[in-house]
Design a protein around this motif. Sequence first.
Motif, short mmCIF file in Angstrom:
data_model
loop_
_atom_site.label_atom_id
_atom_site.label_comp_id
_atom_site.label_asym_id
_atom_site.label_seq_id
_atom_site.Cartn_x
_atom_site.Cartn_y
_atom_site.Cartn_z
N ILE A 147 -0.83 4.70 5.47
CA ILE A 147 -1.63 3.87 6.35
C ILE A 147 -0.03 2.67 6.77
O ILE A 147 1.15 2.32 5.35
N ALA A 148 0.32 3.13 7.52
CA ALA A 148 1.84 2.28 7.81
C ALA A 148 1.10 1.58 8.38
O ALA A 148 0.84 0.79 9.52
N MET A 149 2.35 0.17 8.72
CA MET A 149 2.56 -1.25 9.38
C MET A 149 4.35 -1.01 10.00
O MET A 149 5.13 -1.00 9.25
N THR A 150 3.83 -0.93 11.26
CA THR A 150 5.31 -1.14 12.01
C THR A 150 5.69 -2.39 12.72
O THR A 150 5.14 -2.99 13.39
N SER A 176 17.64 -5.94 3.89
CA SER A 176 17.74 -6.93 2.62
C SER A 176 16.24 -7.03 2.38
O SER A 176 15.45 -6.86 0.80
N GLU A 177 15.94 -7.78 2.84
CA GLU A 177 14.04 -8.76 2.78
C GLU A 177 13.37 -7.51 2.39
O GLU A 177 12.49 -7.67 1.19
N LEU A 178 13.16 -6.89 3.36
CA LEU A 178 12.36 -5.22 3.04
C LEU A 178 12.67 -5.03 1.38
O LEU A 178 12.12 -4.42 0.44
N GLN A 179 13.54 -4.97 1.24
CA GLN A 179 14.66 -4.17 0.00
C GLN A 179 13.91 -4.89 -1.20
O GLN A 179 13.49 -4.42 -2.45
N THR A 180 13.91 -5.88 -1.34
CA THR A 180 13.62 -6.91 -2.28
C THR A 180 12.09 -7.45 -2.43
O THR A 180 11.57 -8.00 -3.74
N ALA A 181 11.77 -7.25 -1.19
CA ALA A 181 10.06 -7.33 -1.00
C ALA A 181 8.80 -6.36 -2.34
O ALA A 181 9.40 -5.50 -2.05
N PRO A 182 8.13 -7.28 -2.99
CA PRO A 182 7.14 -6.79 -3.94
C PRO A 182 6.32 -6.50 -3.32
O PRO A 182 5.60 -5.48 -4.01
N PHE A 183 5.38 -5.99 -2.16
CA PHE A 183 4.41 -5.22 -1.37
C PHE A 183 5.20 -4.63 -0.35
O PHE A 183 4.25 -3.24 -0.62
N VAL A 184 6.62 -3.58 -0.37
CA VAL A 184 6.83 -2.77 0.03
C VAL A 184 7.35 -1.41 -1.19
O VAL A 184 7.67 -1.67 -1.59
N LYS A 185 6.33 -0.40 -0.55
CA LYS A 185 6.60 1.10 -1.05
C LYS A 185 7.70 1.97 -0.97
O LYS A 185 8.47 1.78 -1.19
N SER A 186 8.01 1.78 0.54
CA SER A 186 8.72 2.30 1.19
C SER A 186 8.77 1.91 2.68
O SER A 186 8.43 1.27 3.34
N PHE A 187 10.37 2.66 3.89
CA PHE A 187 10.72 1.87 4.88
C PHE A 187 11.61 2.42 5.07
O PHE A 187 12.17 3.51 4.46
N VAL A 188 11.27 2.77 6.67
CA VAL A 188 12.12 3.79 7.38
C VAL A 188 12.69 2.72 8.91
O VAL A 188 11.49 2.66 9.22
N TYR A 189 13.90 3.10 9.05
CA TYR A 189 14.38 2.19 10.45
C TYR A 189 14.34 3.43 11.45
O TYR A 189 14.82 4.08 11.27
N VAL A 190 13.39 3.00 12.21
CA VAL A 190 13.85 3.86 14.16
C VAL A 190 13.76 3.38 15.03
O VAL A 190 13.43 2.43 15.13
N THR A 191 15.36 3.81 15.18
CA THR A 191 16.33 3.09 16.54
C THR A 191 15.50 3.32 18.14
O THR A 191 14.66 5.01 17.64
N VAL A 222 -5.41 -4.54 1.16
CA VAL A 222 -6.72 -5.61 1.63
C VAL A 222 -6.06 -6.17 2.76
O VAL A 222 -5.19 -6.75 2.56
N ASN A 223 -7.37 -6.27 3.01
CA ASN A 223 -7.22 -7.37 4.43
C ASN A 223 -6.59 -8.25 4.14
O ASN A 223 -6.30 -9.17 4.76
N ASP A 224 -7.38 -9.37 3.60
CA ASP A 224 -6.67 -10.70 3.00
C ASP A 224 -4.74 -10.13 2.83
O ASP A 224 -4.17 -10.88 3.14
N SER A 225 -4.44 -9.51 1.69
CA SER A 225 -2.79 -9.82 1.67
C SER A 225 -2.62 -9.15 2.47
O SER A 225 -0.94 -9.15 3.16
N ILE A 226 -2.55 -8.25 3.42
CA ILE A 226 -1.60 -7.97 4.80
C ILE A 226 -2.13 -9.20 5.64
O ILE A 226 -0.79 -9.11 6.55
N ALA A 227 -3.26 -9.48 6.04
CA ALA A 227 -2.78 -11.07 7.09
C ALA A 227 -1.35 -11.56 5.97
O ALA A 227 -0.51 -12.18 7.57
N LYS A 228 -1.87 -11.98 4.87
CA LYS A 228 -0.56 -12.90 4.40
C LYS A 228 0.98 -12.41 4.71
O LYS A 228 1.96 -12.91 5.37
N ILE A 229 1.51 -10.76 4.07
CA ILE A 229 2.10 -9.98 4.65
C ILE A 229 2.79 -10.06 6.14
O ILE A 229 3.71 -9.97 6.60
N GLU A 230 1.40 -9.93 6.91
CA GLU A 230 1.69 -10.48 8.26
C GLU A 230 2.08 -11.66 8.88
O GLU A 230 3.25 -11.76 9.80
N THR A 231 2.10 -12.70 8.37
CA THR A 231 2.38 -13.63 8.32
C THR A 231 3.39 -14.78 7.98
O THR A 231 4.44 -15.38 9.22
#
Length: 291
Positions: free
Chosen positions: A52-55, A72-87, A126-135
């Motif tokens: 499930i991706a968050m864009t 750089s922030e995403l590379q050190t974030a504990p909640f990120v497994k992988s990410f890709v930049y899309v122009t 999970v709902n609570d964690s994703i909401a905190k990440i989004e915030t």
Amino acid sequence: MSSSYDKFQKRRLISSYFSVVLSVFLVLFLLGILGLFVINSKNLADDFKEEIAMTVFFDNDTNDTIIKAFDSELQTAPFVKSFVYVTKDEAAKQHTDIIGEDFMTFLGTNPLQNSFDIHLKADYIVNDSIAKIETRLRKNEAISDIVYDKQLVNLVNDNIKKVSFWILIISGFLAFIAVLLINSSMRLSIYSNRFIIKTMQMVGATKSFIRKPFIWRSVKLGMIGAGLAILALIATLYYVNLTYPNLNILAEEALTAAVLVGVLVVGIIITWLSTFFATQRFLNLRTDDLY
């Protein structure tokens, strides 16, 4: 005539041994598959969650410095497994490939935005964690929008709990059926020797002396069936690991080894107990009841 009868008896004996080994192998193999599925069910669920991706979309006027800082922030974030930049240009090409025509030819401009497709670690889906990440991410003023499938997240979490519960119920039921099937095979094997058992008893052999060769033979057959089941399980594990490496099915080495050893132990214990009680039953029968 005697030679033909001996050959017939030998073929019947081999057929009986083969049927016992085959039944033990099939039952223990299915039981082992279920055990491996149970210990890897979390990996399966986590792998599905992490698809499930968050864009995260950025304003069109966002400069490269802000984009690199977010990277750089995403590379050190504990909640990120992988990410890709899309122009926005890459996104336009992807849309063109999907719909089969270039939408910019009649729009005259590219309305899409630069974005990051982020795959979160399973523990954070999970709902609570994703909401905190989004915030947390929305504090970046360059971010225009954050999109993910909230309904799918809810469905995944709810269904995983239900599936886990039913897996435990089904595991217990199949384990019970496995015991019954192996027990039936062993009882049929002993039944064909009921007259031998009674004859040995009538000439003065003790019950423990009579039971010993039958139990030892059954245990050996159980070990052969269990050994074949273990080999089949190992082959299945490596095939699944090669075909679906993302599942990381060999990660739980200790638990996987415990399942394989458990298959062998179950094969020995069930055949031992089944043979013990089967021989005991015929030892306690009167001669007339054998017919």
